[in-house]
Design an enzyme around this catalytic site. Structure first.
Site, short mmCIF file in Angstrom:
data_model
loop_
_atom_site.label_atom_id
_atom_site.label_comp_id
_atom_site.label_asym_id
_atom_site.label_seq_id
_atom_site.Cartn_x
_atom_site.Cartn_y
_atom_site.Cartn_z
N LYS A 1 50.22 -24.44 -45.17
CA LYS A 1 50.96 -25.22 -46.17
C LYS A 1 51.17 -24.19 -47.38
CE LYS A 1 49.25 -29.79 -44.81
NZ LYS A 1 48.30 -29.16 -43.47
N ARG A 2 51.42 -23.14 -47.08
CA ARG A 2 51.95 -22.05 -48.36
C ARG A 2 53.11 -22.60 -49.21
NH1 ARG A 2 46.83 -20.34 -47.80
NH2 ARG A 2 46.64 -18.75 -46.42
#
Length: 271
Positions: free
Chosen positions: A95-96
């Site tokens: 979930k960058r």
């Protein structure tokens, strides 16, 4: 093969749309692994070997490894998957969401250090935060859209030009960002009505669907809302319910049984 080609092949050869999450929690490990320096690697390999013939993908959650200073074991797990089960894609759940040069470093981490076939990303900072991932045309870029947690509604339901933000994100990805045909979306099983609306927007784009198992999403409602016309298009994730089905020496066999039951329940509604 590209990620999309690999995933499409896995749906057929594995007869599965079950994605198995790898979220190592040492407190839930069986007693015979407690205190061992390579416990995470040993546990994960056992789960993988027990379920590899019934999964369309594996999804390690990076935070579980990083919090335990076990990134080296995550590297070994990814290498093990590529060596033993190269036909099964690895989705790095990270979930960058950052911009420019920083996003490029995160992309290097996911695709070069860990060898992931796809990675989850956060679109909140716009396309330039996603672009370094999209530039790697053989890799999958899985964008958060309608997440499975209740608090997601705090932002995802905000009105944007007459439609909720999550639908705006779905349109952005489908119509503008998916220029290389490599994108997918995260849409939670806990919101089947929204899942159906996203499917209508994005056509046959793959969807990573968390929220069944421990989070309580309904498999029938999920499949009916999320499947494509040919009955595929999904990576329905289950983590804790499979990993920790039992906490004794038979943990891997118990995980396989739950994975089989889940895979078969999904398939029942895909026709």
């Amino acid at each position: 093969m590209t990620f999309i080609e690999q995933l499409s092949a896995a749906w057929q050869t594995q007869n599965s749309q079950l994605c198995i999450g790898l979220d190592p929690d040492l407190a839930k490990f069986p007693a015979h692994l407690q205190g061992k320096p390579d416990a995470i690697l040993t546990f994960s390999k056992a789960i993988i070997d027990a379920t590899a013939d019934i999964a369309c993908s594996f999804k390690p959650q990076i935070a579980y490894f990083a919090a335990l200073r076990a990134e080296d074991q995550l590297e070994d797990i990814c290498k093990y998957l590529h060596e033993r089960y190269p036909h099964i894609p690895i989705v790095l759940d990270a979930k960058r969401g950052d911009i420019g040069a920083t996003a490029e470093q995160y992309a290097r981490e996911a695709f070069e250090r860990y060898g992931a076939d796809a990675v989850t990303v956060n679109p909140y900072m716009g396309f330039d935060s996603v672009q370094p991932y999209v530039e790697r045309k053989d890799k999958g870029v899985i964008v958060l859209c309608r997440t499975s947690n209740a608090g997601g509604s705090d932002l995802q339901f905000l009105n944007v030009d007459g439609k909720p933000l999550y639908q705006h994100v779905a349109h952005l990805v489908a119509d503008k960002w998916n220029t290389n045909g490599q994108c997918a979306l995260v849409v939670g099983a806990t919101f089947p009505n929204e899942l159906a609306q996203v499917r209508a927007i994005v056509g046959d784009m793959p969807l990573l669907i968390p929220g069944i198992g421990a989070q309580g999403g309904d498999i029938k409602a999920t499949v009916e809302a999320g499947r494509t016309a040919n009955g595929t298009g999904m990576m329905i994730n289950s983590s804790r319910a499979i990993l920790y089905a039992k906490s004794d020496e038979n943990f891997a066999q118990a995980a396989r049984q739950v994975a089989l039951e889940t895979r078969d329940a999904i398939n029942q509604f895909c026709k």
